[in-house]
Design an enzyme around this catalytic site. Structure first.
Site, PDB file in Angstrom:
ATOM      1  N   ASP A  95      65.062  39.747  31.881  1.00 57.88           N
ATOM      2  CA  ASP A  95      66.070  39.276  32.827  1.00 57.88           C
ATOM      3  C   ASP A  95      67.451  39.665  32.283  1.00 57.88           C
ATOM      4  O   ASP A  95      67.574  40.222  31.198  1.00 57.88           O
ATOM      5  CB  ASP A  95      65.951  37.775  33.047  1.00 57.88           C
ATOM      6  CG  ASP A  95      66.149  36.973  31.777  1.00 57.88           C
ATOM      7  OD1 ASP A  95      66.533  37.559  30.749  1.00 57.88           O
ATOM      8  OD2 ASP A  95      65.903  35.759  31.802  1.00 57.88           O
ATOM      9  N   GLN A 204      71.118  37.362  46.020  1.00 58.02           N
ATOM     10  CA  GLN A 204      71.569  35.979  45.955  1.00 58.02           C
ATOM     11  C   GLN A 204      71.955  35.523  47.357  1.00 58.02           C
ATOM     12  O   GLN A 204      71.568  36.142  48.332  1.00 58.02           O
ATOM     13  CB  GLN A 204      72.724  35.833  44.949  1.00 58.02           C
ATOM     14  CG  GLN A 204      72.307  36.061  43.502  1.00 58.02           C
ATOM     15  CD  GLN A 204      71.457  34.919  42.939  1.00 58.02           C
ATOM     16  OE1 GLN A 204      71.236  33.897  43.587  1.00 58.02           O
ATOM     17  NE2 GLN A 204      70.961  35.100  41.718  1.00 58.02           N
ATOM     18  N   ASP A 281      57.395  35.332  38.180  1.00 57.93           N
ATOM     19  CA  ASP A 281      57.325  34.812  36.816  1.00 57.93           C
ATOM     20  C   ASP A 281      57.690  33.343  36.831  1.00 57.93           C
ATOM     21  O   ASP A 281      58.347  32.864  37.760  1.00 57.93           O
ATOM     22  CB  ASP A 281      58.296  35.563  35.890  1.00 57.93           C
ATOM     23  CG  ASP A 281      59.740  35.088  36.085  1.00 57.93           C
ATOM     24  OD1 ASP A 281      60.171  34.209  35.308  1.00 57.93           O
ATOM     25  OD2 ASP A 281      60.420  35.560  37.009  1.00 57.93           O
ATOM     26  N   CYS A 324      36.121  27.374  35.897  1.00 54.55           N
ATOM     27  CA  CYS A 324      37.074  28.233  35.194  1.00 54.55           C
ATOM     28  C   CYS A 324      36.345  29.054  34.126  1.00 54.55           C
ATOM     29  O   CYS A 324      35.466  28.552  33.429  1.00 54.55           O
ATOM     30  CB  CYS A 324      38.165  27.387  34.545  1.00 54.55           C
ATOM     31  SG  CYS A 324      39.391  28.343  33.609  1.00 54.55           S
ATOM     32  N   CYS A 326      37.856  30.462  31.454  1.00 52.34           N
ATOM     33  CA  CYS A 326      38.689  30.655  30.266  1.00 52.34           C
ATOM     34  C   CYS A 326      37.982  30.178  29.006  1.00 52.34           C
ATOM     35  O   CYS A 326      37.030  29.397  29.049  1.00 52.34           O
ATOM     36  CB  CYS A 326      40.038  29.970  30.421  1.00 52.34           C
ATOM     37  SG  CYS A 326      40.061  28.197  30.073  1.00 52.34           S
ATOM     38  N   CYS A 329      37.888  26.208  28.631  1.00 53.01           N
ATOM     39  CA  CYS A 329      36.885  25.490  29.435  1.00 53.01           C
ATOM     40  C   CYS A 329      35.465  25.798  28.970  1.00 53.01           C
ATOM     41  O   CYS A 329      34.565  24.977  29.148  1.00 53.01           O
ATOM     42  CB  CYS A 329      37.056  25.851  30.904  1.00 53.01           C
ATOM     43  SG  CYS A 329      38.541  25.116  31.651  1.00 53.01           S
ATOM     44  N   HIS A 355      44.728  27.735  28.772  1.00 52.88           N
ATOM     45  CA  HIS A 355      44.038  27.442  30.035  1.00 52.88           C
ATOM     46  C   HIS A 355      44.961  27.672  31.227  1.00 52.88           C
ATOM     47  O   HIS A 355      44.567  28.321  32.214  1.00 52.88           O
ATOM     48  CB  HIS A 355      43.535  25.997  30.068  1.00 52.88           C
ATOM     49  CG  HIS A 355      43.112  25.584  31.446  1.00 52.88           C
ATOM     50  ND1 HIS A 355      41.912  25.965  32.003  1.00 52.88           N
ATOM     51  CD2 HIS A 355      43.774  24.871  32.407  1.00 52.88           C
ATOM     52  CE1 HIS A 355      41.842  25.495  33.242  1.00 52.88           C
ATOM     53  NE2 HIS A 355      42.949  24.824  33.503  1.00 52.88           N
TER      54      HIS A 355
END
Length: 387
Positions: A95, A204, A281, A324, A326, A329, A355
């Site tokens: 950014d 903007q 993001d 899930c 991942c 999990c 997670h």
């Protein structure tokens, strides 16, 4: 040139699948970008980030303001740029520092030349101009960098928003001019075959649709390779955020990547992707994880927010989300995760963040597959940069 963007057929509602080709790799869109504020996605090691979801995070974001203050952009440049510094070889975006300076409020002074501010670290005085923001971002060397802009507070009057938008447009012109004159200074310029970074504009206009339209039209005159929608998720109601995104998408080029900055919850990013947003993001996956907030889906596929601190999970042997895939999990129970968090164990922050990041990336994979199935004619991409 160093960026190409190819779009498949567009689904009903505006969602589209695409391929964004950058010097450090190909990014399939729509995409969610984890935020690595200080060249680190908080509490999660880079190798883990590369394995989340089906194929890991395709692109991450780093923060110009924070890296400028510590360790310093010149040091990062001497280390070969932010990719080498943090051992991340996939695409990155930085950014401009504008939002972070905006968030300092009482510690900053805005003038037509730029922004004078005091560091949140030690109170030292600094000055960011569009030219300086470009210099810092070129030194960092992310694939995509952003024009320097001013983000207006919410609520703000029409006059305040209009004046701030005019300043953003003036700074965008200065950002583009300085970038074009200096873009070959990027640390990896030679080793990447003379490719440079790509500079995106930021629309903007606050919560005023006519100002958003004017901002988009003015920025398109600069013919930048991509455009972001900024100044949202600053306290306005969700329905207003959605309206501003929907209206602004109408006025942005259809053949260039469209990026909404700093949003949002999992159900929100899914909604925005289906509207035609290509990039998003947010710090929320890791920030929420560090505060014990986890994301899962119920039997109908709706997003559920789970506060792992609650006593009801003290003896719960199930995973966060049985569906899930991942690594958290697959191994740990809700009871154990609650114990770690309540006991103040640092591992809790890592597991919760892993997670949540997986959940966000899997959400985008789910959206991309849905869009591909919806258009029924999504072919192979040409991944050679063309423009």
């Amino acid at each position: 040139m160093s960026l190409s963007f190819e779009i498949g057929k567009v689904a009903d509602g505006g969602g589209r699948r695409g391929a964004l080709v950058l010097p450090h790799g190909v990014v399939e869109t729509p995409v969610f970008m984890p935020v690595g504020t200080a060249a680190s996605v908080k509490a999660v090691e880079q190798g883990v980030i590369e394995r989340l979801g089906t194929s890991g995070a395709q692109i991450i974001l780093a923060n110009t303001y924070h890296l400028y203050l510590r360790p310093g952009h010149e040091l990062v440049a001497r280390m070969g740029g932010v990719h080498k510094f943090m051992s991340w070889e996939r695409p990155m975006l930085t950014d401009s520092g504008g939002f972070q300076v905006f968030s300092l409020s009482s510690l900053r002074k805005v003038t037509p030349d730029g922004v004078e501010f005091r560091s949140h670290l030690d109170g030292s005085k600094h000055f960011f101009s569009p030219e300086h923001s470009m210099d810092v971002q070129i030194a960092l060397g992310a694939d995509v960098m952003m024009v320097f802009d001013e983000c207006v507070e919410h609520p703000a009057t029409y006059e305040r928003t209009r004046d701030s938008m005019a300043l953003t447009h003036a700074w965008a012109r200065r950002s583009r001019g300085h970038f074009e004159a200096n873009k070959e200074r990027v640390p990896w310029f030679a080793e990447r075959g003379g490719k440079t970074q790509s500079l995106f504009g930021i629309v903007q206009g606050g919560m005023y649709a006519n100002l958003r339209k004017e901002s988009a039209e003015r920025l398109m005159e600069l013919d930048l390779p991509g455009y972001a929608i900024g100044g949202l998720a600053v306290g306005e109601p969700r329905e207003v955020t959605r309206e501003m995104i929907a209206r602004t998408l109408e006025w942005l080029p259809k053949d260039k990547p469209r990026y909404v900055m700093g949003v949002g919850y999992p159900d929100e990013i899914e909604e925005y992707a289906k509207m035609g947003v290509d990039m998003m993001d947010c710090v929320l996956p890791t920030r929420a994880g560090r505060h014990g907030l986890l994301f899962a889906r119920d039997g109908d596929g709706a997003v559920v927010r789970m506060n792992i601190k609650r006593k009801e999970y003290a003896e719960d042997q199930g995973p966060i989300d049985a569906a899930c895939g991942c690594m958290v999990c697959a191994r740990y129970s809700r009871a154990y995760l609650r114990h770690l968090f309540v006991a103040g164990e640092p591992l809790a922050l890592t597991l919760n963040s892993v997670h949540n990041l997986h959940f966000y990336l899997a959400t985008m994979e789910r959206v991309r597959k849905g869009l591909a199935d919806a258009v029924d004619a999504f072919g192979e991409f040409n991944t050679e940069p063309t423009s």
